[in-house]
Design a protein around this motif. Structure first.
Motif, PDB file in Angstrom:
ATOM      1  N   ASN B  41       0.835  -1.198   0.000  1.00 53.23           N
ATOM      2  CA  ASN B  41       0.000   0.000   0.000  1.00 53.23           C
ATOM      3  C   ASN B  41       0.868   1.245   0.000  1.00 53.23           C
ATOM      4  O   ASN B  41       1.768   1.393   0.824  1.00 53.23           O
ATOM      5  N   TRP B  42       0.552   2.114  -0.940  1.00 49.03           N
ATOM      6  CA  TRP B  42       1.366   3.307  -1.156  1.00 49.03           C
ATOM      7  C   TRP B  42       1.423   4.206   0.088  1.00 49.03           C
ATOM      8  O   TRP B  42       2.498   4.630   0.509  1.00 49.03           O
ATOM      9  N   HIS B  43       0.250   4.455   0.690  1.00 53.14           N
ATOM     10  CA  HIS B  43       0.210   5.365   1.854  1.00 53.14           C
ATOM     11  C   HIS B  43       0.880   4.725   3.071  1.00 53.14           C
ATOM     12  O   HIS B  43       1.611   5.385   3.811  1.00 53.14           O
ATOM     13  N   GLU B  44       0.605   3.450   3.242  1.00 55.75           N
ATOM     14  CA  GLU B  44       1.239   2.707   4.338  1.00 55.75           C
ATOM     15  C   GLU B  44       2.761   2.753   4.171  1.00 55.75           C
ATOM     16  O   GLU B  44       3.499   2.949   5.134  1.00 55.75           O
ATOM     17  N   ALA B  45       3.207   2.574   2.928  1.00 60.18           N
ATOM     18  CA  ALA B  45       4.643   2.558   2.653  1.00 60.18           C
ATOM     19  C   ALA B  45       5.259   3.932   2.940  1.00 60.18           C
ATOM     20  O   ALA B  45       6.350   4.022   3.502  1.00 60.18           O
ATOM     21  N   ALA B  46       4.538   4.990   2.580  1.00 63.15           N
ATOM     22  CA  ALA B  46       5.059   6.341   2.857  1.00 63.15           C
ATOM     23  C   ALA B  46       5.172   6.550   4.365  1.00 63.15           C
ATOM     24  O   ALA B  46       6.170   7.080   4.860  1.00 63.15           O
ATOM     25  N   ASP B  47       4.153   6.100   5.116  1.00 63.01           N
ATOM     26  CA  ASP B  47       4.184   6.224   6.586  1.00 63.01           C
ATOM     27  C   ASP B  47       5.341   5.430   7.188  1.00 63.01           C
ATOM     28  O   ASP B  47       6.070   5.930   8.044  1.00 63.01           O
ATOM     29  N   LEU B  48       5.468   4.193   6.719  1.00 65.43           N
ATOM     30  CA  LEU B  48       6.530   3.336   7.268  1.00 65.43           C
ATOM     31  C   LEU B  48       7.913   3.889   6.930  1.00 65.43           C
ATOM     32  O   LEU B  48       8.838   3.786   7.729  1.00 65.43           O
ATOM     33  N   THR B  49       8.041   4.472   5.746  1.00 64.39           N
ATOM     34  CA  THR B  49       9.343   5.062   5.373  1.00 64.39           C
ATOM     35  C   THR B  49       9.655   6.249   6.287  1.00 64.39           C
ATOM     36  O   THR B  49      10.779   6.385   6.782  1.00 64.39           O
ATOM     37  N   GLN B  50       8.648   7.077   6.522  1.00 65.98           N
ATOM     38  CA  GLN B  50       8.854   8.205   7.448  1.00 65.98           C
ATOM     39  C   GLN B  50       9.265   7.700   8.821  1.00 65.98           C
ATOM     40  O   GLN B  50      10.224   8.190   9.416  1.00 65.98           O
ATOM     41  N   ASP B  51       8.528   6.709   9.318  1.00 66.21           N
ATOM     42  CA  ASP B  51       8.821   6.189  10.654  1.00 66.21           C
ATOM     43  C   ASP B  51      10.216   5.580  10.718  1.00 66.21           C
ATOM     44  O   ASP B  51      10.913   5.708  11.723  1.00 66.21           O
ATOM     45  N   THR B  52      10.607   4.927   9.632  1.00 68.06           N
ATOM     46  CA  THR B  52      11.946   4.314   9.595  1.00 68.06           C
ATOM     47  C   THR B  52      13.024   5.392   9.736  1.00 68.06           C
ATOM     48  O   THR B  52      13.934   5.276  10.559  1.00 68.06           O
ATOM     49  N   PHE B  53      12.900   6.456   8.942  1.00 67.58           N
ATOM     50  CA  PHE B  53      13.927   7.501   8.998  1.00 67.58           C
ATOM     51  C   PHE B  53      13.897   8.256  10.338  1.00 67.58           C
ATOM     52  O   PHE B  53      14.940   8.666  10.842  1.00 67.58           O
ATOM     53  N   LEU B  54      12.710   8.426  10.900  1.00 68.97           N
ATOM     54  CA  LEU B  54      12.636   9.127  12.187  1.00 68.97           C
ATOM     55  C   LEU B  54      13.238   8.273  13.298  1.00 68.97           C
ATOM     56  O   LEU B  54      13.986   8.759  14.143  1.00 68.97           O
ATOM     57  N   ARG B  55      12.941   6.981  13.266  1.00 69.95           N
ATOM     58  CA  ARG B  55      13.516   6.098  14.289  1.00 69.95           C
ATOM     59  C   ARG B  55      15.034   6.031  14.125  1.00 69.95           C
ATOM     60  O   ARG B  55      15.780   6.065  15.095  1.00 69.95           O
ATOM     61  N   ALA B  56      15.486   5.920  12.873  1.00 66.88           N
ATOM     62  CA  ALA B  56      16.934   5.863  12.623  1.00 66.88           C
ATOM     63  C   ALA B  56      17.612   7.128  13.163  1.00 66.88           C
ATOM     64  O   ALA B  56      18.678   7.057  13.767  1.00 66.88           O
ATOM     65  N   TYR B  57      16.958   8.266  12.982  1.00 65.55           N
ATOM     66  CA  TYR B  57      17.546   9.524  13.446  1.00 65.55           C
ATOM     67  C   TYR B  57      17.685   9.532  14.973  1.00 65.55           C
ATOM     68  O   TYR B  57      18.697   9.953  15.520  1.00 65.55           O
ATOM     69  N   ARG B  58      16.643   9.025  15.634  1.00 69.81           N
ATOM     70  CA  ARG B  58      16.688   8.993  17.096  1.00 69.81           C
ATOM     71  C   ARG B  58      17.758   8.021  17.602  1.00 69.81           C
ATOM     72  O   ARG B  58      18.304   8.215  18.671  1.00 69.81           O
ATOM     73  N   LYS B  59      18.039   6.978  16.810  1.00 73.01           N
ATOM     74  CA  LYS B  59      18.998   5.964  17.250  1.00 73.01           C
ATOM     75  C   LYS B  59      20.368   6.146  16.596  1.00 73.01           C
ATOM     76  O   LYS B  59      21.186   5.243  16.623  1.00 73.01           O
ATOM     77  N   LEU B  60      20.576   7.298  15.982  1.00 75.65           N
ATOM     78  CA  LEU B  60      21.755   7.475  15.136  1.00 75.65           C
ATOM     79  C   LEU B  60      23.067   7.219  15.883  1.00 75.65           C
ATOM     80  O   LEU B  60      24.027   6.733  15.297  1.00 75.65           O
ATOM     81  N   ASP B  61      23.091   7.555  17.160  1.00 71.26           N
ATOM     82  CA  ASP B  61      24.341   7.358  17.895  1.00 71.26           C
ATOM     83  C   ASP B  61      24.640   5.882  18.157  1.00 71.26           C
ATOM     84  O   ASP B  61      25.729   5.547  18.585  1.00 71.26           O
ATOM     85  N   SER B  62      23.671   5.007  17.877  1.00 72.16           N
ATOM     86  CA  SER B  62      23.949   3.578  18.060  1.00 72.16           C
ATOM     87  C   SER B  62      24.342   2.919  16.726  1.00 72.16           C
ATOM     88  O   SER B  62      24.609   1.729  16.682  1.00 72.16           O
ATOM     89  N   TYR B  63      24.366   3.719  15.649  1.00 76.73           N
ATOM     90  CA  TYR B  63      24.747   3.160  14.343  1.00 76.73           C
ATOM     91  C   TYR B  63      26.241   2.851  14.329  1.00 76.73           C
ATOM     92  O   TYR B  63      27.054   3.691  14.717  1.00 76.73           O
ATOM     93  N   ASP B  64      26.587   1.657  13.889  1.00 72.70           N
ATOM     94  CA  ASP B  64      27.983   1.247  13.808  1.00 72.70           C
ATOM     95  C   ASP B  64      28.451   1.420  12.358  1.00 72.70           C
ATOM     96  O   ASP B  64      28.009   0.699  11.473  1.00 72.70           O
ATOM     97  N   PRO B  65      29.349   2.390  12.106  1.00 71.37           N
ATOM     98  CA  PRO B  65      29.713   2.702  10.717  1.00 71.37           C
ATOM     99  C   PRO B  65      30.461   1.588   9.997  1.00 71.37           C
ATOM    100  O   PRO B  65      30.728   1.692   8.806  1.00 71.37           O
ATOM    101  N   ARG B  66      30.810   0.514  10.703  1.00 68.24           N
ATOM    102  CA  ARG B  66      31.439  -0.609   9.990  1.00 68.24           C
ATOM    103  C   ARG B  66      30.413  -1.329   9.119  1.00 68.24           C
ATOM    104  O   ARG B  66      30.755  -2.075   8.216  1.00 68.24           O
ATOM    105  N   PHE B  67      29.140  -1.129   9.409  1.00 71.95           N
ATOM    106  CA  PHE B  67      28.091  -1.774   8.617  1.00 71.95           C
ATOM    107  C   PHE B  67      27.452  -0.756   7.680  1.00 71.95           C
ATOM    108  O   PHE B  67      27.462   0.447   7.954  1.00 71.95           O
ATOM    109  N   ALA B  68      26.889  -1.260   6.580  1.00 68.47           N
ATOM    110  CA  ALA B  68      26.315  -0.359   5.589  1.00 68.47           C
ATOM    111  C   ALA B  68      25.089   0.351   6.173  1.00 68.47           C
ATOM    112  O   ALA B  68      24.246  -0.298   6.805  1.00 68.47           O
ATOM    113  N   PHE B  69      25.008   1.649   5.950  1.00 71.66           N
ATOM    114  CA  PHE B  69      23.890   2.427   6.488  1.00 71.66           C
ATOM    115  C   PHE B  69      22.570   1.941   5.882  1.00 71.66           C
ATOM    116  O   PHE B  69      21.552   1.864   6.557  1.00 71.66           O
TER     117      PHE B  69
END
Lengths: 202, 181
Positions: B41-69
Motif C-alpha cells: 500500500n502506497w500510503h502505508e509505505a510512505a508512513d513506514l518510510t517516514q517512521d523508519t527515517f525518524l527512528r533511525a535519526y533517534r537511534k543514530l548514535d547507536s549506528y555502527d559505521p562498519r556496517f552499511a547504512f
C-alpha cells in the motif's frame, strides 16, 4: 500445471550445486529466474515530497541530544521535579526583586545582514547555519535574478555565526564572499560571520 | 565527491540536521521500495518510510559505521513492518484490507501488468516469507544477513526464501497460459 518445488532449482538460484538437468526442470528454473528478475527490477521511487516531510518531523538537535542523554541517566525519583521547581523559584525570588526596578542596561541589537550567492543553475538555495541550528528549509534565498544571483536579507542579533549555502537540498557551498572561514571538521569550510552593532564582518 | 554515509552521520550527530537530508535522499527509494513490497500500500509505505527515517535519526548514535547504512535502515524498516503485522487478528484484517485495496493502492509508476500482478501475488504469501524473499532477491542479502536482520536462524532464512519463491511462482500465471494458475 503447478511446478513442483525442486531442490536443484533452488540450489541453482543460490548459485550452488550443479545446474538442473532435464528439459522440464530447466524450463521451471527459467520461470523462477524470470519471476525473480521481475521482482528485482520492479523498483519504485519514493514520493517526491517524502524527504521534506521527514525533515519537518525531525526533532531539533537539542532535543535529540537530550533524549540520547536521557537514555543513559537513571530514572529520576518522583520528588525530583517539584524539588527542582521549588529551587528555581527560590533563586528567581532572590534576583528578581532587585532587577525589576532597574531597566536593562543593554538591549540586544538586531542587524540586517545581506547574503548573496551566484548560482545560475540552481533551483533552490538555502542558508543553513548556527542561526537556524543547521536546519534546512527555514531560510531560502530569493532568485535567481537575470544574472543568476540569489539573495536573502535576515536580521540577526549581535554574535558570531557560522553557515553554508545549501543548493537544491544536496550541495553544500561555502560563501565565496566570506572573509573568514573555518573547517567544519568534515572536509568543508564554514563561512564565519561576526555581527555587531557597529558593523558586520562576513 | 559526495561525503560517505559515515561522514554524514557524524555531521548529524554534531547537530547538522541538513546532513540527514542527504542520507534521506540517498536511501529513501530503497526503504520505500522495501516497505511498499512488504505492505502493498502506497500510503502505508510512505508512513513506514517516514517512521523508519525518524527512528533511525533517534537511534543514530547507536549506528555502527562498519556496517552499511542502507542495511541498518532496512533492518529498522523490517522490524517496523513486522510490528505492524505482529498481532494475528490485526495481521489477518490488514492482509484482507491490503488485498482489497491493492488494485488502486499500488499507483503505478509500475506500468508493466506482469510486475503489477507479481506485486499482488507477493501480498498473497505470508509476511514472514515475503520479508526474506525481498531481502534476498531485491536487496541482495546473504542468508546470514537475512537471519541477523529478522532474528531467525540461517536455516529458517533459507527455508523461508525457498517457500516464498515456490509461493509466488505457483501463484503467478504463466505468461502464455491466458489465465491458468
Amino acid at each position: 500445471v503447478k511446478p513442483k518445488p525442486v531442490k536443484a532449482i533452488h540450489d541453482a538460484l543460490d548459485g550452488v550445486g550443479q545446474p538442473p538437468a532435464g528439459s522440464e526442470t530447466e524450463a521451471q528454473l527459467r520461470r523462477y529466474e524470470e519471476t525473480l528478475r521481475m521482482l528485482e527490477q520492479s523498483r519504485v521511487a519514493a514520493p517526491p515530497d517524502l524527504a521534506a516531510r521527514i525533515m519537518d518531523r525531525l526533532p531539533s538537535p537539542a532535543r535529540r541530544r537530550f533524549s540520547t542523554l536521557k537514555n543513559w541517566l537513571p530514572a529520576p525519583p518522583q520528588w525530583l521535579a517539584p524539588a527542582l521547581a521549588g529551587a528555581a523559584l527560590a533563586v528567581l525570588a532572590l534576583f528578581a526583586g532587585d532587577r525589576l526596578h532597574k531597566p536593562l542596561e543593554t538591549e540586544a541589537v538586531a542587524v540586517e545582514v545581506h547574503f548573496e550567492l551566484h548560482a545560475p543553475g540552481a533551483h533552490r538555495v538555502e542558508l543553513v547555519g548556527t542561526f537556524n541550528h543547521w536546519q534546512p528549509g527555514t531560510i531560502r534565498l530569493q532568485g535567481p535574478d537575470a544574472s543568476g544571483h540569489w539573495e536573502a536579507r535576515i536580521s540577526l542579533p549581535e554574535g558570531r555565526y557560522e553557515y553554508q549555502f545549501l543548493i537544491d537540498g544536496r550541495r553544500w557551498v561555502t560563501d565565496p564572499a566570506a572573509a573568514v572561514v573555518r573547517p567544519d571538521g568534515f572536509g568543508q569550510m564554514n563561512a564565519v560571520l561576526e555581527v555587531s552593532g557597529e558593523g558586520t564582518t562576513l | 565527491m559526495d561525503p560517505s554515509d559515515a561522514v554524514l552521520v557524524e555531521r548529524c550527530l554534531a547537530g547538522n540536521t541538513a546532513a540527514y537530508n542527504d542520507l534521506i535522499h540517498r536511501y529513501q527509494d530503497a526503504v520505500f521500495g522495501f516497505v511498499l513490497r512488504m505492505s502493498g500500500n502506497w500510503h502505508e509505505a510512505a508512513d513506514l518510510t517516514q517512521d523508519t527515517f525518524l527512528r533511525a535519526y533517534r537511534k543514530l548514535d547507536s549506528y555502527d559505521p562498519r556496517f552499511a547504512f542502507r542495511k541498518w535502515l532496512i533492518s529498522i524498516a523490517a522490524n517496523l513492518t513486522k510490528n505492524r503485522f505482529r498481532s494475528f487478528f490485526r495481521r489477518r484484517r490488514m492482509e484482507q484490507e491490503l488485498a482489497e485495496r491493492l488494485n488502486d493502492s499500488i499507483q503505478s509508476p509500475i506500468d508493466n501488468p506482469r510486475v503489477e500482478e507479481l506485486q499482488q501475488v507477493l501480498m498473497q504469501i505470508p509476511e514472514k516469507l515475503r520479508a526474506p524473499l525481498i531481502l534476498k532477491h531485491v536487496e541482495g542479502y546473504s542468508y546470514e544477513e537475512i537471519a541477523r536482520t529478522l532474528g531467525i536462524s540461517v536455516s529458517a532464512a533459507k527455508m523461508r526464501v525457498v517457500r516464498a519463491r515456490d509461493g509466488i511462482v505457483q501463484r503467478l500465471r504463466r505468461p502464455d497460459s491466458g489465465g491458468e494458475l
